[in-house]
Enzyme design. Structure first.
Site, mmCIF file in Angstrom:
data_model
loop_
_atom_site.group_PDB
_atom_site.id
_atom_site.type_symbol
_atom_site.label_atom_id
_atom_site.label_comp_id
_atom_site.label_asym_id
_atom_site.label_seq_id
_atom_site.Cartn_x
_atom_site.Cartn_y
_atom_site.Cartn_z
ATOM 1 N N ARG A 118 16.422 -7.858 -25.422
ATOM 2 C CA ARG A 118 16.100 -6.773 -24.481
ATOM 3 C C ARG A 118 17.295 -5.858 -24.260
ATOM 4 O O ARG A 118 17.122 -4.655 -24.046
ATOM 5 C CB ARG A 118 15.605 -7.340 -23.156
ATOM 6 N N LYS A 152 -5.861 -16.695 -21.639
ATOM 7 C CA LYS A 152 -6.511 -16.146 -20.444
ATOM 8 C C LYS A 152 -7.522 -15.054 -20.757
ATOM 9 O O LYS A 152 -7.161 -13.959 -21.143
ATOM 10 C CB LYS A 152 -5.451 -15.610 -19.480
ATOM 11 N N GLY A 169 5.106 -10.421 -25.061
ATOM 12 C CA GLY A 169 5.060 -11.811 -24.581
ATOM 13 C C GLY A 169 4.861 -12.807 -25.705
ATOM 14 O O GLY A 169 5.594 -12.813 -26.691
ATOM 15 N N GLY A 204 2.514 -7.665 -19.823
ATOM 16 C CA GLY A 204 1.618 -7.147 -18.780
ATOM 17 C C GLY A 204 1.463 -5.642 -18.865
ATOM 18 O O GLY A 204 0.354 -5.108 -18.739
#
Ligand code: AMP
Length: 401
Positions: free
Chosen positions: A38, A200, A355, A378
């Protein structure tokens, strides 16, 4: 790029530029950075601004200190790593705002790099406090957001500062994210194949709904497939299931049919009695029997998915095909990742969600062959849902600039 001002369009010579970066990196117990991707991802924007004569004020969050000082979450170790990468001194401050910060910033000159303390030490950061937003804005002339991974948060450093500065622009990383994810929403080359997996269903239902009118084929694997299979009356045994979403899954399948979108679900599965490292596995078809769990797509399904992917001109991949963290259940994810890398080599565009999916692409060793690997899990899902992200909405529109 959604019509927002880009860092390349700014005149920054002699100006103080606040750059919201995402330095939320993993640290080990000794406080050492264990994965600096990052930090590395922000370098192009930082170097561009330094080369153009800006003074940099950097702000990032790290972890979830919940509005108080947590010694282990100070940004000093990150400043050290950044200094090595930029090959120049980085001043790591021990506060986010206040007289000490103001004094350092007032003295800073073009070429200097100042890193504020962990923004989330201030309770006003996540609350998007007006005073904190003003205080941070007062440190700079121009604002740049390069923290795509946090763009779905309405926090002071993301949507608050831009309200109080004349110009707010997207950094290079942010701009690349918007360009690639934006193209999946508008103007993707067809056939457009969506590859969805992971655990999910609730996270992905709104994205599926939004993308149904744009894609030609949706391949659904991973744990989420069982909610869709259950909606079709297929036995799923003890596989991961979201019972509340079975009827929604059924609606999506019907809507896809009406729109002429082909949804391909697993027809065989790698199953085991329980989720563990050394558990015996077998392949089951067409469903999963009582007493077993589906933990990866089976070989026939993986082959079918690879064939569909090979026809694509655009592929959007979010979610692994199985519990890829355990080698016994990683084959489906490997086959799919390889197929996406191969079709990309033949000229297709591939966009990989952040992710776990980025981690899966990394594990298989194909991440560098994808057109774009998103840095935001997200944030990328919310963008693909069609939501307006606070961090993007806050940037200056090209017409206003
Ligand atoms: P998500 O965050 O929804 O993309 O889920 C990612 C996680 O889904 C990974 O950690 C996988 O181990 C997990 N996963 C993938 N396939 C399955 C499955 N068949 N059963 C249970 N978990 C799964």
């Amino acid at each position: 790029m959604l019509g927002k001002l880009d860092v390349r369009d700014l005149g920054v010579a002699g100006k103080r530029v606040f750059v919201r970066v995402d330095f939320n990196v993993p640290l080990d117990e000794g406080g050492n950075v264990t994965d600096d991707r990052r930090i590395r991802a922000a370098l192009p924007t930082l170097t561009l601004l330094l080369d153009r004569g800006a003074t940099l004020i950097l702000g990032s969050h790290l972890g979830r200190p919940k509005g108080r000082v947590v010694e282990e979450l100070r940004l000093a170790p990150i400043a050290g790593r950044l200094a090595q990468m930029l090959d120049r001194n980085v001043m790591a401050l021990r506060s986010v705002v206040g007289p000490d910060v103001e004094a350092v910033v007032a003295k800073a000159e073009p070429g200097d790099v100042v890193l504020l303390e962990n923004l989330r030490f201030e309770p006003g950061e996540t609350a998007c406090d007006e005073q904190l937003s003003r205080d941070l804005a007062a440190l700079c002339d121009v604002y740049v957001n390069d923290a795509f991974g946090a763009a779905h948060r309405a926090h002071a450093s993301i949507s608050g500062i831009p309200r109080h500065v004349a110009q707010s622009a997207a950094g290079l990383l942010m701009a690349a994210e918007l360009e690639h994810l934006g193209r999946a929403l508008d103007g993707a080359e067809r056939p457009f194949v969506l590859v969805f997996g992971g655990a999910k269903v609730s996270d992905k239902v709104p994205v599926l709904r939004n993308l149904l009118e744009r894609v030609d084929v949706a391949l659904i694997g991973g744990g989420m497939a069982y909610t869709f299979l259950a909606a079709q009356g297929v036995d799923v045994g003890g596989s991961r299931l979201e019972p509340d979403l079975v009827s929604t899954a059924g609606e999506i399948l019907r809507e896809a049919e009406e729109r002429g979108v082909r949804v391909v679900l697993p027809t065989d599965h790698v199953v085991a009695e329980r989720l563990a490292e050394d558990v015996p596995t077998r392949v089951s078809a067409p469903g999963v029997p009582e007493g077993a769990m589906g933990l990866d797509v089976g070989p026939v399904t993986a082959g079918n998915f690879a064939m569909e992917i090979a026809q694509a001109r655009t592929v959007l991949w979010n979610g692994p095909m199985g519990v890829f963290e355990i080698p016994a259940f990683d084959s489906g994810t490997r086959v799919v990742a390889q197929a996406i890398a191969d079709v990309t080599s033949r000229g297709a565009t591939s966009v990989v969600g952040g992710g776990d999916t980025a981690a899966a692409a990394q594990l298989v060793g194909v991440a560098s062959r994808m057109t774009h690997v998103s840095t935001g899990g997200g944030a990328s899902l919310e963008l693909l849902e069609g939501k307006e992200l606070p961090g993007i909405a806050a940037l200056t529109s090209v017409e206003e600039s």
